[in-house]
Design an enzyme around this catalytic site. Sequence first.
Site, PDB file in Angstrom:
ATOM      1  N   GLN A   1     -19.021 -36.257  54.828  1.00 56.97           N
ATOM      2  CA  GLN A   1     -17.594 -35.956  54.742  1.00 56.97           C
ATOM      3  C   GLN A   1     -17.060 -35.085  55.888  1.00 56.97           C
ATOM      4  O   GLN A   1     -15.995 -35.363  56.430  1.00 56.97           O
ATOM      5  CB  GLN A   1     -17.310 -35.282  53.405  1.00 56.97           C
ATOM      6  CG  GLN A   1     -15.840 -35.000  53.154  1.00 56.97           C
ATOM      7  CD  GLN A   1     -15.638 -34.295  51.834  1.00 56.97           C
ATOM      8  OE1 GLN A   1     -15.685 -34.909  50.787  1.00 56.97           O
ATOM      9  NE2 GLN A   1     -15.421 -33.007  51.878  1.00 56.97           N
TER      10      GLN A   1
ATOM     11  N   GLU B   1      -7.970 -34.261  56.800  1.00 55.10           N
ATOM     12  CA  GLU B   1      -7.907 -32.822  57.089  1.00 55.10           C
ATOM     13  C   GLU B   1      -7.692 -32.540  58.573  1.00 55.10           C
ATOM     14  O   GLU B   1      -7.904 -31.426  59.041  1.00 55.10           O
ATOM     15  CB  GLU B   1      -9.189 -32.130  56.605  1.00 55.10           C
ATOM     16  CG  GLU B   1      -9.350 -32.197  55.098  1.00 55.10           C
ATOM     17  CD  GLU B   1     -10.482 -31.332  54.568  1.00 55.10           C
ATOM     18  OE1 GLU B   1     -11.212 -30.711  55.369  1.00 55.10           O
ATOM     19  OE2 GLU B   1     -10.643 -31.277  53.345  1.00 55.10           O
TER      20      GLU B   1
ATOM     21  N   ASP C   1     -20.630 -30.819  55.708  1.00 55.10           N
ATOM     22  CA  ASP C   1     -20.402 -30.966  54.267  1.00 55.10           C
ATOM     23  C   ASP C   1     -20.776 -32.408  53.945  1.00 55.10           C
ATOM     24  O   ASP C   1     -20.034 -33.341  54.260  1.00 55.10           O
ATOM     25  CB  ASP C   1     -18.948 -30.679  53.882  1.00 55.10           C
ATOM     26  CG  ASP C   1     -18.715 -30.815  52.376  1.00 55.10           C
ATOM     27  OD1 ASP C   1     -19.686 -31.141  51.654  1.00 55.10           O
ATOM     28  OD2 ASP C   1     -17.582 -30.593  51.921  1.00 55.10           O
TER      29      ASP C   1
ATOM     30  N   GLU D   1     -23.478 -28.115  53.245  1.00 54.19           N
ATOM     31  CA  GLU D   1     -22.808 -28.029  51.940  1.00 54.19           C
ATOM     32  C   GLU D   1     -23.073 -29.299  51.135  1.00 54.19           C
ATOM     33  O   GLU D   1     -23.060 -30.396  51.701  1.00 54.19           O
ATOM     34  CB  GLU D   1     -21.311 -27.857  52.196  1.00 54.19           C
ATOM     35  CG  GLU D   1     -20.432 -27.825  50.962  1.00 54.19           C
ATOM     36  CD  GLU D   1     -18.959 -27.634  51.349  1.00 54.19           C
ATOM     37  OE1 GLU D   1     -18.677 -27.029  52.422  1.00 54.19           O
ATOM     38  OE2 GLU D   1     -18.088 -28.105  50.604  1.00 54.19           O
TER      39      GLU D   1
ATOM     40  N   LYS E   1     -12.968 -22.331  45.767  1.00 56.62           N
ATOM     41  CA  LYS E   1     -11.657 -22.991  45.814  1.00 56.62           C
ATOM     42  C   LYS E   1     -10.862 -22.555  44.590  1.00 56.62           C
ATOM     43  O   LYS E   1     -11.300 -22.772  43.456  1.00 56.62           O
ATOM     44  CB  LYS E   1     -11.837 -24.512  45.771  1.00 56.62           C
ATOM     45  CG  LYS E   1     -12.489 -25.126  47.018  1.00 56.62           C
ATOM     46  CD  LYS E   1     -12.901 -26.559  46.721  1.00 56.62           C
ATOM     47  CE  LYS E   1     -13.245 -27.349  47.979  1.00 56.62           C
ATOM     48  NZ  LYS E   1     -13.909 -28.640  47.632  1.00 56.62           N
TER      49      LYS E   1
ATOM     50  N   ARG F   1      -8.299 -27.211  50.258  1.00 53.00           N
ATOM     51  CA  ARG F   1      -8.560 -28.546  49.733  1.00 53.00           C
ATOM     52  C   ARG F   1      -8.134 -29.573  50.786  1.00 53.00           C
ATOM     53  O   ARG F   1      -7.468 -29.251  51.760  1.00 53.00           O
ATOM     54  CB  ARG F   1      -7.753 -28.815  48.444  1.00 53.00           C
ATOM     55  CG  ARG F   1      -8.063 -27.892  47.286  1.00 53.00           C
ATOM     56  CD  ARG F   1      -9.526 -27.762  46.939  1.00 53.00           C
ATOM     57  NE  ARG F   1     -10.233 -28.990  46.648  1.00 53.00           N
ATOM     58  CZ  ARG F   1     -10.790 -29.303  45.480  1.00 53.00           C
ATOM     59  NH1 ARG F   1     -10.690 -28.466  44.475  1.00 53.00           N
ATOM     60  NH2 ARG F   1     -11.471 -30.417  45.322  1.00 53.00           N
ATOM     61  N   SER F   2      -8.525 -30.824  50.561  1.00 54.84           N
ATOM     62  CA  SER F   2      -8.118 -31.854  51.521  1.00 54.84           C
ATOM     63  C   SER F   2      -6.619 -32.122  51.446  1.00 54.84           C
ATOM     64  O   SER F   2      -5.993 -32.489  52.440  1.00 54.84           O
ATOM     65  CB  SER F   2      -8.927 -33.130  51.315  1.00 54.84           C
ATOM     66  OG  SER F   2      -8.952 -33.501  49.954  1.00 54.84           O
TER      67      SER F   2
ATOM     68  N   LYS G   1     -13.104 -21.933  55.297  1.00 58.99           N
ATOM     69  CA  LYS G   1     -13.170 -23.362  55.647  1.00 58.99           C
ATOM     70  C   LYS G   1     -11.818 -23.993  55.318  1.00 58.99           C
ATOM     71  O   LYS G   1     -11.383 -23.944  54.172  1.00 58.99           O
ATOM     72  CB  LYS G   1     -14.283 -24.003  54.812  1.00 58.99           C
ATOM     73  CG  LYS G   1     -14.497 -25.485  55.065  1.00 58.99           C
ATOM     74  CD  LYS G   1     -15.510 -26.069  54.082  1.00 58.99           C
ATOM     75  CE  LYS G   1     -15.741 -27.552  54.362  1.00 58.99           C
ATOM     76  NZ  LYS G   1     -15.997 -28.325  53.135  1.00 58.99           N
TER      77      LYS G   1
HETATM   78  P1  PGA Z   1     -11.739 -31.957  48.680  1.00 60.41           P
HETATM   79  O1  PGA Z   1     -12.720 -31.772  49.897  1.00 60.41           O
HETATM   80  O2  PGA Z   1     -10.650 -30.951  48.764  1.00 60.41           O
HETATM   81  O3  PGA Z   1     -11.246 -33.373  48.839  1.00 60.41           O
HETATM   82  O4  PGA Z   1     -12.578 -31.794  47.429  1.00 60.41           O
HETATM   83  C1  PGA Z   1     -13.107 -30.531  50.415  1.00 60.41           C
HETATM   84  C2  PGA Z   1     -14.595 -30.279  50.268  1.00 60.41           C
HETATM   85  O5  PGA Z   1     -15.340 -31.118  49.724  1.00 60.41           O
HETATM   86  O6  PGA Z   1     -15.066 -29.218  50.676  1.00 60.41           O
HETATM   87 ZN    ZN Z   2     -17.244 -29.821  49.893  1.00 59.81          ZN
END
Ligand code: PGA
Ligand code: ZN
Length: 438
Positions: A164, A206, A244, A289, A341, A370-371, A392
């Site tokens: 990712q 992102e 990640d 991660e 988060k 978050r994304s 992050k």
């Molecule tokens: P997400 O991705 O906000 O789509 O969950 C961010 C991450 O996995 O760190």
């Molecule tokens: Zn993550």
Amino acid sequence: MKPYAIEAVHARRIYDSRANPTIEVEVVLAGGTTGRGMVPSGASTGKFEALELPDGDSHFGGKGVAQALHNVNEVLGPAMIGLDARDQRQIDARLISLDGTPNKSKLGANAILGCSLAACYAAANYEHQPLYRYLGGAMANTIPVPMVQIIGGGAHAANAIDIQDFLVIPISTKSFAEGYAMVAETYLAAKKLFQESGRPVSIADEGGFWPTAFKSNEDGLRLLTESIEQAGYCPGKDLGIALDIASSEFFNEKTGTYTLSLEDREYTPAQFIDLLCDWVARYPIVSIEDGTGELDWDGCRLLTERLGRRIQIVGDDLFTTNIERIRRGVSEKCCNAVLIKMNQIGTITETMEAISYTKSHGYLPVISARSGETEDATIVHLAIASGAGQLKVGSAARSERTAKWNEAIRIEEALGASAYYPSQKIFLDSCISKFNIR
Ligand code: PGA
Ligand code: ZN
């Protein structure tokens, strides 16, 4: 009413960086002070996160927020009236008890977090303090080390590559501003490499580059290393690599295996961990991660055993900012760091408690966006208030990302000589004693 008492609460529909609707809550105090909270939203969400409450109808692909707005305006908001905005614990306790479920599925974690944030900002504004100072007190001075995405993949790029996030962490400078400058130059160098190889340059959710025409996941590591060099920096000395893997997205519960679609290869947990160890041996990786899936505690224990003294092993989907899950991780020696988060757990109080728990057990907290994001920069203040040490936020492009990075630059400047930027000490001072640097 006293001037710091909550007099009115109002939620409205706004939009995030993926054009999805989200909510913004405004709190007005009796003395006229206001505060605002904006709620982000994930795409590769963990199974054990607190739940957003989507409408599920035909609008916005089911992601409408009418229910969540109703719950703020008719249920949560009225119950906040009269509360002292400065008593964050009492406010959050009331929001939590009104919902009453373990995962905030009745009123929605988005509705609850919006209220929690708006009240907190109103109190900080009432005290005429920036949020980091209000929440963190006089001693809060640690500017976080940034973890910045250069290539975006996985669920943020239609799975064009399995991994990712391909990210960098600046580890050789004395300040955030200097460290971030190296990151931005690396981003620009990556762009040039994409252009020179004739690939179209487009970006993922992102702001990192879309992984067009990659033949393997390792291609991402190669391009990242080359980008650091092209920018004039030394990989593993100036900038470390972070990944990640977000491997819950390709972990098969039934077979207990990991599949990299790009390579068309299936791995047992032990084989997949071998692959990660091989990458750590050959590339200047300093952080991984979700290298194993959210259900694979055994795999995570093995991964931590093999790499946990050399690099940071972060749990995101594994922990979902939930103290009960972090506790299990600590007792089973899974990971040595926790992604934090706010909307995975739903209130500021619970987020601060998760950070404290993480730190007091020798794990490293990494505050994360978050994304799906807005221009809100609360997480920078949260990182400084809690002394978390790392942040992050996705990539170096797109203003929902730069809103955060630029805020960190501003606060570092405002703190002047009082600011502390840990750089690579963040790792060296932790349990990661054999830090993977050159
Ligand atoms: P997400 O991705 O906000 O789509 O969950 C961010 C991450 O996995 O760190
Ligand atoms: Zn993550």
